[in-house]
Design a protein around this motif. Structure first.
Motif, PDB file in Angstrom:
ATOM      1  N   ASP A 135       0.816  -1.215   0.000  1.00  0.00           N
ATOM      2  CA  ASP A 135       0.000   0.000   0.000  1.00  0.00           C
ATOM      3  C   ASP A 135       0.850   1.266   0.000  1.00  0.00           C
ATOM      4  OD1 ASP A 135       1.055  -0.194   2.510  1.00  0.00           O
ATOM      5  OD2 ASP A 135      -0.837  -0.173   3.593  1.00  0.00           O
ATOM      6  N   LEU A 136       2.141   1.113  -0.295  1.00  0.00           N
ATOM      7  CA  LEU A 136       3.049   2.263  -0.327  1.00  0.00           C
ATOM      8  C   LEU A 136       3.318   2.687  -1.763  1.00  0.00           C
ATOM      9  CD1 LEU A 136       6.071   3.096   1.811  1.00  0.00           C
ATOM     10  CD2 LEU A 136       6.445   2.956  -0.659  1.00  0.00           C
ATOM     11  N   LYS A 137       3.325   3.981  -1.990  1.00  0.00           N
ATOM     12  CA  LYS A 137       3.637   4.549  -3.306  1.00  0.00           C
ATOM     13  C   LYS A 137       4.697   5.614  -3.131  1.00  0.00           C
ATOM     14  CE  LYS A 137       1.509   6.818  -7.323  1.00  0.00           C
ATOM     15  NZ  LYS A 137       0.214   7.296  -7.908  1.00  0.00           N
ATOM     16  N   LEU A 138       5.776   5.525  -3.912  1.00  0.00           N
ATOM     17  CA  LEU A 138       6.873   6.481  -3.848  1.00  0.00           C
ATOM     18  C   LEU A 138       7.054   7.100  -5.224  1.00  0.00           C
ATOM     19  CD1 LEU A 138      10.237   6.108  -2.003  1.00  0.00           C
ATOM     20  CD2 LEU A 138      10.242   6.799  -4.394  1.00  0.00           C
ATOM     21  N   ASP A 139       6.822   8.406  -5.321  1.00  0.00           N
ATOM     22  CA  ASP A 139       6.961   9.162  -6.567  1.00  0.00           C
ATOM     23  C   ASP A 139       8.287   9.896  -6.526  1.00  0.00           C
ATOM     24  OD1 ASP A 139       6.842  11.159  -8.587  1.00  0.00           O
ATOM     25  OD2 ASP A 139       4.658  11.065  -8.597  1.00  0.00           O
ATOM     26  N   VAL A 140       9.245   9.444  -7.348  1.00  0.00           N
ATOM     27  CA  VAL A 140      10.604   9.977  -7.302  1.00  0.00           C
ATOM     28  C   VAL A 140      10.653  11.429  -7.744  1.00  0.00           C
ATOM     29  CG1 VAL A 140      12.955   9.717  -8.166  1.00  0.00           C
ATOM     30  CG2 VAL A 140      11.576   7.680  -7.677  1.00  0.00           C
ATOM     31  N   LEU A 141      10.002  11.763  -8.841  1.00  0.00           N
ATOM     32  CA  LEU A 141      10.075  13.117  -9.377  1.00  0.00           C
ATOM     33  C   LEU A 141       9.434  14.142  -8.446  1.00  0.00           C
ATOM     34  CD1 LEU A 141       9.370  12.597 -13.176  1.00  0.00           C
ATOM     35  CD2 LEU A 141      11.553  12.888 -12.035  1.00  0.00           C
ATOM     36  N   ARG A 142       8.307  13.793  -7.876  1.00  0.00           N
ATOM     37  CA  ARG A 142       7.595  14.741  -7.006  1.00  0.00           C
ATOM     38  C   ARG A 142       8.031  14.645  -5.554  1.00  0.00           C
ATOM     39  NH1 ARG A 142       4.260  13.478 -11.115  1.00  0.00           N
ATOM     40  NH2 ARG A 142       3.118  15.180 -12.102  1.00  0.00           N
ATOM     41  N   ARG A 143       8.937  13.706  -5.253  1.00  0.00           N
ATOM     42  CA  ARG A 143       9.437  13.509  -3.890  1.00  0.00           C
ATOM     43  C   ARG A 143       8.261  13.316  -2.929  1.00  0.00           C
ATOM     44  NH1 ARG A 143      14.964  13.004  -4.347  1.00  0.00           N
ATOM     45  NH2 ARG A 143      15.347  13.881  -2.284  1.00  0.00           N
ATOM     46  N   LYS A 144       7.349  12.438  -3.329  1.00  0.00           N
ATOM     47  CA  LYS A 144       6.120  12.242  -2.559  1.00  0.00           C
ATOM     48  C   LYS A 144       5.954  10.773  -2.193  1.00  0.00           C
ATOM     49  CE  LYS A 144       1.121  13.117  -2.840  1.00  0.00           C
ATOM     50  NZ  LYS A 144       0.026  13.646  -3.689  1.00  0.00           N
ATOM     51  N   VAL A 145       5.591  10.527  -0.941  1.00  0.00           N
ATOM     52  CA  VAL A 145       5.373   9.160  -0.451  1.00  0.00           C
ATOM     53  C   VAL A 145       3.998   9.087   0.181  1.00  0.00           C
ATOM     54  CG1 VAL A 145       6.148   7.370   1.146  1.00  0.00           C
ATOM     55  CG2 VAL A 145       7.833   8.813  -0.027  1.00  0.00           C
ATOM     56  N   THR A 146       3.251   8.033  -0.146  1.00  0.00           N
ATOM     57  CA  THR A 146       1.943   7.809   0.481  1.00  0.00           C
ATOM     58  C   THR A 146       1.817   6.348   0.881  1.00  0.00           C
ATOM     59  OG1 THR A 146       0.863   7.344  -1.650  1.00  0.00           O
ATOM     60  CG2 THR A 146       0.806   9.629  -0.866  1.00  0.00           C
ATOM     61  N   ARG A 147       1.016   6.119   1.935  1.00  0.00           N
ATOM     62  CA  ARG A 147       0.570   4.772   2.297  1.00  0.00           C
ATOM     63  C   ARG A 147      -0.922   4.820   2.525  1.00  0.00           C
ATOM     64  NH1 ARG A 147       3.722   0.565   6.116  1.00  0.00           N
ATOM     65  NH2 ARG A 147       2.080  -0.711   5.156  1.00  0.00           N
ATOM     66  N   GLN A 148      -1.625   3.911   1.886  1.00  0.00           N
ATOM     67  CA  GLN A 148      -3.084   3.884   1.942  1.00  0.00           C
ATOM     68  C   GLN A 148      -3.666   5.242   1.559  1.00  0.00           C
ATOM     69  OE1 GLN A 148      -4.329   2.349   5.772  1.00  0.00           O
ATOM     70  NE2 GLN A 148      -2.938   0.602   5.651  1.00  0.00           N
ATOM     71  N   GLY A 149      -2.973   5.931   0.641  1.00  0.00           N
ATOM     72  CA  GLY A 149      -3.443   7.227   0.163  1.00  0.00           C
ATOM     73  C   GLY A 149      -3.106   8.390   1.069  1.00  0.00           C
ATOM     74  N   VAL A 150      -2.472   8.121   2.218  1.00  0.00           N
ATOM     75  CA  VAL A 150      -2.108   9.172   3.168  1.00  0.00           C
ATOM     76  C   VAL A 150      -0.669   9.626   2.886  1.00  0.00           C
ATOM     77  CG1 VAL A 150      -1.787   9.766   5.591  1.00  0.00           C
ATOM     78  CG2 VAL A 150      -3.639   8.215   4.911  1.00  0.00           C
TER      79      VAL A 150
END
Length: 228
Positions: A135-150
């Motif tokens: 449930d983790l998403k890591l966006d390298v370009l935007r330097r953004k991390v979310t888990r369960q959409g948080v």
């Protein structure tokens, strides 16, 4: 056998900058062609086997964004944007279009040459821009991390640490390797900088969630995954 001279196409409409780049890169050992319009630059990039392209954004005829789109659809060669457009959204846009690097004017010529050498040495190797695991998403370009959409707010070093763990998921990474990759340093085995950073990362990425993703590998270091 003689070494092949690497060829570079510079697409730059400013006469002074274009001439400077052509002269400097030739003196650095490259074969260089210069296009002063986007239309000419795109034609040359598609017709000739260049090893790398240095590309401006604001160009007469066709802008750099469109050139980048067309090149990525038809060719796979390293491209460095060299532009006065310094907003972070411009950089993100350029990298999302497929550029390998983005350098802002005014620039250091030595830095440009070093970046060119790095790209030519490694060839075209594109790292994933977005990593998704459980449930983790890591966006390298935007330097953004979310888990369960948080969204999870990380410091720069915490982001680099998580990025390393995620892209090497399933591997047991030693503290020495982590320190070298994230802090660019070697350190004494008694130093606990990695352990402290992992503890802080876990507090943000794992502690609020049921499923734990960062695990300790006894006597070695750490790993990222769904199981220890």
């Amino acid at each position: 056998m003689a070494l092949r001279i690497m060829s570079i196409l510079v697409i730059e409409d400013d006469p002074k900058t274009g001439d400077y780049l052509k002269k400097g890169l030739r003196e650095s050992g490259y074969a260089v062609d210069l296009a002063r319009t986007g239309t000419d630059g795109l034609h040359m990039a598609l017709e000739h086997a260049y090893d790398l392209v240095v590309l401006d954004v604001m160009l007469p005829g066709i802008d750099g964004w469109e050139i980048m789109r067309t090149l990525r659809a038809r060719r796979d060669l390293p491209v460095i944007f060299l532009t006065a457009r310094d907003h972070v959204n411009d950089r993100i846009h350029g990298l999302e279009l497929g550029a390998d690097d983005y350098l802002v004017k005014p620039f250091s010529f030595i830095e440009l040459v070093l970046r060119i050498r790095t790209l030519l040495r490694r060839g075209v190797v594109r790292e994933a821009e977005v990593f998704e695991f459980a449930d983790l998403k890591l966006d390298v370009l935007r330097r953004k991390v979310t888990r369960q959409g948080v969204e999870i707010v990380l410091t720069n070093k915490e982001f680099l640490l998580l990025h390393l763990l995620v892209k090497r998921q399933g591997e047991a990474l030693s503290r020495t390797l982590i320190a070298a990759e994230v802090w660019d340093m070697n350190f004494d085995s008694d130093t606990n900088v990695v352990d402290v950073a992992i503890k802080r990362l876990r507090a943000k990425v794992d502690q609020p969630f049921d499923k734990k993703l960062v695990h300790t590998v006894r006597s070695i270091g750490y790993t990222f995954g769904e199981g220890a």
